[in-house]
Design a protein around this motif. Sequence first.
Motif, PDB file in Angstrom:
ATOM      1  N   GLY A 149      19.004 -17.713 -18.340  1.00 13.20           N
ATOM      2  CA  GLY A 149      18.428 -18.343 -17.163  1.00 13.20           C
ATOM      3  C   GLY A 149      17.244 -17.522 -16.695  1.00 13.20           C
ATOM      4  N   ASP A 150      16.269 -18.171 -16.104  1.00 13.29           N
ATOM      5  CA  ASP A 150      15.034 -17.486 -15.723  1.00 13.29           C
ATOM      6  C   ASP A 150      15.280 -16.314 -14.787  1.00 13.29           C
ATOM      7  OD1 ASP A 150      13.644 -19.266 -17.277  1.00 13.29           O
ATOM      8  OD2 ASP A 150      13.014 -20.555 -15.604  1.00 13.29           O
ATOM      9  N   PHE A 151      16.170 -16.505 -13.815  1.00 15.01           N
ATOM     10  CA  PHE A 151      16.392 -15.466 -12.815  1.00 15.01           C
ATOM     11  C   PHE A 151      16.984 -14.207 -13.444  1.00 15.01           C
ATOM     12  CE2 PHE A 151      19.703 -13.822  -9.733  1.00 15.01           C
ATOM     13  CZ  PHE A 151      18.845 -12.939  -9.116  1.00 15.01           C
ATOM     14  N   VAL A 152      18.067 -14.365 -14.206  1.00 12.35           N
ATOM     15  CA  VAL A 152      18.716 -13.207 -14.825  1.00 12.35           C
ATOM     16  C   VAL A 152      17.772 -12.510 -15.783  1.00 12.35           C
ATOM     17  CG1 VAL A 152      20.586 -12.459 -16.359  1.00 12.35           C
ATOM     18  CG2 VAL A 152      21.045 -14.120 -14.550  1.00 12.35           C
ATOM     19  N   GLN A 153      17.066 -13.281 -16.584  1.00  7.72           N
ATOM     20  CA  GLN A 153      16.173 -12.675 -17.572  1.00  7.72           C
ATOM     21  C   GLN A 153      14.968 -12.005 -16.918  1.00  7.72           C
ATOM     22  OE1 GLN A 153      15.751 -16.199 -19.978  1.00  7.72           O
ATOM     23  NE2 GLN A 153      17.448 -15.627 -21.303  1.00  7.72           N
ATOM     24  N   ALA A 154      14.497 -12.541 -15.808  1.00  9.68           N
ATOM     25  CA  ALA A 154      13.390 -11.894 -15.091  1.00  9.68           C
ATOM     26  C   ALA A 154      13.847 -10.565 -14.499  1.00  9.68           C
ATOM     27  CB  ALA A 154      12.868 -12.811 -13.990  1.00  9.68           C
ATOM     28  N   PHE A 155      15.097 -10.519 -14.014  1.00 13.54           N
ATOM     29  CA  PHE A 155      15.622  -9.266 -13.471  1.00 13.54           C
ATOM     30  C   PHE A 155      15.774  -8.229 -14.584  1.00 13.54           C
ATOM     31  CE2 PHE A 155      19.080  -6.459 -12.006  1.00 13.54           C
ATOM     32  CZ  PHE A 155      18.514  -6.012 -10.814  1.00 13.54           C
ATOM     33  N   GLU A 156      16.262  -8.650 -15.735  1.00 13.31           N
ATOM     34  CA  GLU A 156      16.368  -7.730 -16.868  1.00 13.31           C
ATOM     35  C   GLU A 156      14.995  -7.177 -17.245  1.00 13.31           C
ATOM     36  OE1 GLU A 156      20.255  -9.590 -19.229  1.00 13.31           O
ATOM     37  OE2 GLU A 156      18.240 -10.405 -19.630  1.00 13.31           O
ATOM     38  N   LYS A 157      13.973  -8.027 -17.240  1.00 15.48           N
ATOM     39  CA  LYS A 157      12.617  -7.578 -17.562  1.00 15.48           C
ATOM     40  C   LYS A 157      12.113  -6.593 -16.508  1.00 15.48           C
ATOM     41  CE  LYS A 157       8.642  -7.869 -19.828  1.00 15.48           C
ATOM     42  NZ  LYS A 157       7.730  -7.099 -18.966  1.00 15.48           N
ATOM     43  N   LYS A 158      12.412  -6.848 -15.246  1.00 11.81           N
ATOM     44  CA  LYS A 158      12.005  -5.943 -14.172  1.00 11.81           C
ATOM     45  C   LYS A 158      12.608  -4.555 -14.377  1.00 11.81           C
ATOM     46  CE  LYS A 158      12.225  -5.241  -9.152  1.00 11.81           C
ATOM     47  NZ  LYS A 158      12.414  -5.876  -7.829  1.00 11.81           N
TER      48      LYS A 158
ATOM     49  N   ALA B  70      13.747  -3.292 -17.259  1.00  7.30           N
ATOM     50  CA  ALA B  70      13.169  -2.712 -18.477  1.00  7.30           C
ATOM     51  C   ALA B  70      11.829  -2.062 -18.164  1.00  7.30           C
ATOM     52  CB  ALA B  70      13.018  -3.773 -19.554  1.00  7.30           C
ATOM     53  N   ASP B  71      10.990  -2.755 -17.423  1.00  2.00           N
ATOM     54  CA  ASP B  71       9.674  -2.206 -17.062  1.00  2.00           C
ATOM     55  C   ASP B  71       9.818  -0.974 -16.174  1.00  2.00           C
ATOM     56  OD1 ASP B  71       8.507  -4.241 -18.488  1.00  2.00           O
ATOM     57  OD2 ASP B  71       8.023  -5.462 -16.728  1.00  2.00           O
ATOM     58  N   LEU B  72      10.720  -1.031 -15.221  1.00  2.00           N
ATOM     59  CA  LEU B  72      10.916   0.084 -14.301  1.00  2.00           C
ATOM     60  C   LEU B  72      11.350   1.341 -15.044  1.00  2.00           C
ATOM     61  CD1 LEU B  72      11.066   1.014 -11.305  1.00  2.00           C
ATOM     62  CD2 LEU B  72      13.449   0.255 -11.304  1.00  2.00           C
ATOM     63  N   LEU B  73      12.192   1.163 -16.067  1.00  2.00           N
ATOM     64  CA  LEU B  73      12.716   2.299 -16.820  1.00  2.00           C
ATOM     65  C   LEU B  73      11.861   2.658 -18.029  1.00  2.00           C
ATOM     66  CD1 LEU B  73      16.485   1.278 -16.690  1.00  2.00           C
ATOM     67  CD2 LEU B  73      15.328   2.960 -15.252  1.00  2.00           C
ATOM     68  N   GLY B  74      10.830   1.838 -18.314  1.00  2.00           N
ATOM     69  CA  GLY B  74       9.906   2.159 -19.394  1.00  2.00           C
ATOM     70  C   GLY B  74      10.383   1.770 -20.782  1.00  2.00           C
TER      71      GLY B  74
END
Length: 424
Positions: free
Chosen positions: A111-120, A122-126
Motif C-alpha cells: 500500500g502507498d502509505f506503508v511503502q512510503a513510510f518504509e522509504k522515509k 530507508a532514506d533517514l538511515l541512509g
Amino acid sequence: MKDSRFSRAEFLALTSLLGGSTLFPGRGEAAPDGGTPSLRTVKSPGLVGVPAANASAAAPKPGSREALTQLRRGCTASLPVTFSSDDGAEYLRIGEWMQRQKLSSDIYGNGDFVQAFEKKLADLLGFEDACFMPTGTMAQLIALRIYADSSSVRTVGVHPSSHHVLHEDDAYSVLHQLRAVYLCPWTRPLLAEDVALARDTLGSVSVELPVRWLGGQLQTWEQLQELKRACRDRKVKLHMDGARLWESQPFYGRSYADICKGFDSVYVSLYKMVGGIGGAVLAGNREFIQEARVWRHRHGGNVFHLAPLVASAAMRLDAALAAIPGHVKRAKALTALIAADPRVTVLPQPVQTNMFHVFLRGSPQAYSRQRDRIAREDHVWVAEGFGQTRVPGVVSTELQVSEGLQAISDADAARAFLRLLEAA
C-alpha cells in the motif's frame, strides 16, 4: 581467572526477571521483549455501548498490581518512561489521524502509505530500502539468518548483554541454528579489537547502539569507525541492534545516515522512544530487503493490515526525534544532580543518551515501598523497579528522560528521586 561475563540464567536471576518483577512492570504492563514501553497518558473519552467502570467498585487491594498501576497513573511526572494501558483512546487517535491524512490501509504491507513510510526510514538511515516488521525480534533474526545462509557460517558475534541472548528465548539457536559468540566483557561496549581477536570464524556481528544494560553506553565515534573497518577487513557482516539508535544521535552529533554508514543492516524500534503501539523497521540494501520480505512471510509476519501499526509511529516520528536532544540535555543535568549525592552511583557518567542506570545500597523491597510513598506524597514516579546486582546489598534501576518529566524541574525530579535514600 574467573570469567566475568554474565550467563543468561544469572542475568535473569539477578534482575528477578524469572519472577516477573524488579526492572519491569507486571505482566501485561511491559513491552513484550523486556524493553521500555512508550508513554501514553491521554484519558479515554469512552465508547458507545461499552459500560463505564463501576465507580463504586471496591478499591484495589493494597500491594496488588492494580493498586500499583493506579498509583503510577496518579503521578504527574515520571523519571522512567511509563505509559497508560488506556489503548482505546490511542486507537481512536490513530484512526482520526489516518482520516485527516486521507490514508488508505494496506494489504499485507502492500500500500502507498506503508511503502512510503518504509522509504522515509530507508532514506533517514541512509539505506537503499527498508521493510516494516511487526517486532524487532523478528527483524533481527531475519537479518542474522540471511547472513548465515549467504556465508554458510552460523556464528554471530555479540555483546554478552545482547537482546538475542537475554530476551528472545534462544530464538536465534532454536529457530535458525545460529551460535552466539561473546566477543567482549559485559562491562564495556564491543570494539574493533574484539572482532579482530575473535577465535571463532564469524558469519556476522550484531552490535547494540547504545548498550542498554550499560546504561546507554556508546563507542566513541573513532571506536565505531574502527569497528566497522574490522568487520569489513574480516568480511564479516555488521548488523546494528538500533532499538535505541534514535537517542544516540546527540552523542555523535552526526546524521543517522552517517552513524549507520558502514553497517550492512540496521533495525530500529518504532515504539521505544517514538511511542508507536508496536513494530520495527529493518533497513539494508535492496537485495537484502527483498529477501527479508520473504523471511517476514516465513516468520508469520505478513499481517493482513500493517497500516495501524505504521500510522501509530508515523504520526509521532518527527516530533519524537526532534525532542530527543532536549531529553539528552535534561538527562545530563539530572544525573549531575543525582550523582552529587555520594550514596548514589550513576552509570554512565557523564550520561551519553537520555537513559542511565542508578545504583543504590539497600534492598529492592525497601526501595519499592519508598517509591510508592514518594508517588503518594510527591506524585512523582521515580523508578519502575529495582534489580539486585552482583554486589550484595546493591540494587540498580533504569531511568530514561522523556516527556514524562515535562511537568517538573530537574531539581524537583532529583529531589524526589533522592528521597529513595530515606529507605536505606
